[in-house]
Design an enzyme around this catalytic site. Structure first.
Site, short mmCIF file in Angstrom:
data_model
loop_
_atom_site.label_atom_id
_atom_site.label_comp_id
_atom_site.label_asym_id
_atom_site.label_seq_id
_atom_site.Cartn_x
_atom_site.Cartn_y
_atom_site.Cartn_z
N ARG A 56 0.86 -1.19 0.00
CA ARG A 56 0.00 0.00 0.00
C ARG A 56 0.89 1.23 0.00
O ARG A 56 1.77 1.39 0.85
CB ARG A 56 -0.90 -0.01 1.25
CG ARG A 56 -1.72 1.27 1.47
CD ARG A 56 -2.77 1.41 0.39
NE ARG A 56 -3.79 2.40 0.76
CZ ARG A 56 -3.67 3.72 0.61
NH1 ARG A 56 -2.56 4.21 0.09
NH2 ARG A 56 -4.64 4.52 0.96
N GLU A 64 -11.81 4.73 -4.59
CA GLU A 64 -12.00 3.29 -4.45
C GLU A 64 -12.57 2.66 -5.73
O GLU A 64 -13.38 3.25 -6.43
CB GLU A 64 -12.96 3.00 -3.29
CG GLU A 64 -12.37 3.28 -1.92
CD GLU A 64 -11.30 2.30 -1.53
OE1 GLU A 64 -11.22 1.22 -2.16
OE2 GLU A 64 -10.53 2.60 -0.60
N ARG A 107 -1.13 -5.38 4.96
CA ARG A 107 -0.45 -4.87 3.77
C ARG A 107 0.83 -4.13 4.17
O ARG A 107 0.88 -3.47 5.21
CB ARG A 107 -1.37 -3.92 3.00
CG ARG A 107 -2.63 -4.56 2.48
CD ARG A 107 -3.51 -3.59 1.74
NE ARG A 107 -3.94 -2.47 2.57
CZ ARG A 107 -4.79 -1.53 2.18
NH1 ARG A 107 -5.29 -1.56 0.95
NH2 ARG A 107 -5.14 -0.55 3.00
#
Length: 346
Positions: A56, A64, A107
């Site tokens: 990320r 999104e 992540r």
């Protein structure tokens, strides 16, 4: 991951934060990764030491496209394509971590540098595809991302574009203009027309209210793309349009009352006119009636005169004829009926 942590600890020079080429300490290539595929505008899969991980981008947030509970956001697909161009599959990149290496989803949180030493996090912002965001305590790459996004603002690209209908600035203008157009329209002279105008205003004002709610919530990255002065101007635009819409609703209500009062007065006048016409018709009918006959006077009765008394004259009745001629009286018979003698001789 241990190599990434070590790399992050030795590469915090200002040059790196300003999106410069990798420092000498970072240039060893120990934290190199290979791009496997891009997930969305700020996330991608990478192979690190033979293990595939999700990375990320730190300090940048893009619209999104993968949220299962929400529709694809404006500029989301464009942000994904932008990162695909910045990080083509198979490209070698360098990852730098900050204070916290992982997020709650597991992540890897990193600054990503391409083979030319450019900070990809900042390049996404420079294209206007993402906005600066702080992931406390990770703020190492925030300044270069902010500087890059300011360039995008100046150039009016991506989320700062003025010709994308799905962006807040254009939505605010469209919604405000719709309300103002309805507010400026002349008032209808019919109740149905006024009701139609009111319904349109209700819908348009609801859109304004929704935009204001989103803006005040400050949860959308699309609104975060604007400077405070821009946001204030947009809110003022929404407030101004809402005021005009509310004033028009008041005017519609007053006009409906006026029409209602006029209709009631007209009904009263019509009723009075109908009553007057009915009275006139009745008077005319009475006027045209034939004259009434003279009242009936019965004749006076004649005085009673009793008749004179005349005594009756007796007339004896005529003798009745003998129904049995030759009958001389009863007969008496001897025993056996053979002889007889008058009964008077017995």
């Amino acid at each position: 991951m241990a190599a990434l942590m070590a790399l992050s600890g030795c590469n915090s020079s200002p040059a790196a934060e300003r999106n410069s080429a990798p420092s000498e300490e970072a240039g060893s290539g120990a934290a190199q990764a290979t791009v496997v595929r891009v997930i969305d505008g700020d996330t991608f899969k990478a192979s690190i030491d033979g293990e595939e991980k999700t990375v990320r981008l730190l300090n940048v947030d893009t619209p999104e496209t993968k949220d299962p509970n929400a529709p694809v956001e404006c500029m989301g697909p464009e942000a994904t394509k932008g990162l695909e161009q910045l990080l083509p599959v198979g490209a070698t990149v360098r990852l730098e971590l900050d204070v916290e290496p992982l997020d709650k989803y597991g992540r890897t949180l990193a600054g990503v540098f391409d083979s030319a030493g450019k900070l990809v996090n900042a390049e996404v912002a420079r294209l206007g595809l993402g906005v600066p965001v702080l992931f406390e305590l990770n703020k190492k790459f925030y300044p270069p991302v902010v500087a890059a996004f300011d360039e995008a603002r100046t150039r009016g690209v991506g989320l700062n574009s003025s010709d994308l209908a799905c962006l807040p600035a254009q939505q605010v203008e469209k919604a405000s203009h719709a309300v103002e157009a309805l507010a400026a329209a002349p008032l209808s002279d019919s109740v149905s027309g006024l009701d139609k105008g009111h319904a349109g205003l209700v819908t348009a004002l609801a859109t304004l209210a929704a935009l204001k709610a989103v803006a005040k919530a400050k949860e959308s990255i699309h609104w975060a793309a604007y400077k405070p002065a821009q946001l204030a101007a947009m809110m003022n635009r929404l407030d101004s349009a809402a005021t005009a819409g509310a004033a028009k609703q008041t005017a519609i209500g007053a006009k409906k009352k006026e029409l209602g009062d006029a209709a009631a007065a007209a009904a009263v006048r019509q009723a009075a006119k109908a009553a007057a016409a009915a009275a006139a018709a009745e008077a005319e009918r009475i006027r045209n009636l034939p004259p009434a006959p003279a009242p009936y006077v019965p004749p006076a009765p004649a005085p009673y005169v009793p008749p004179a008394y005349v005594p009756p004259v007796y007339v004896p009745p005529a003798p009745a004829p003998n129904p049995y001629p030759g009958y001389t009286g009863p007969r008496c018979y001897a025993p056996g009926g053979r002889t007889w003698t008058p009964c008077s001789k017995r």
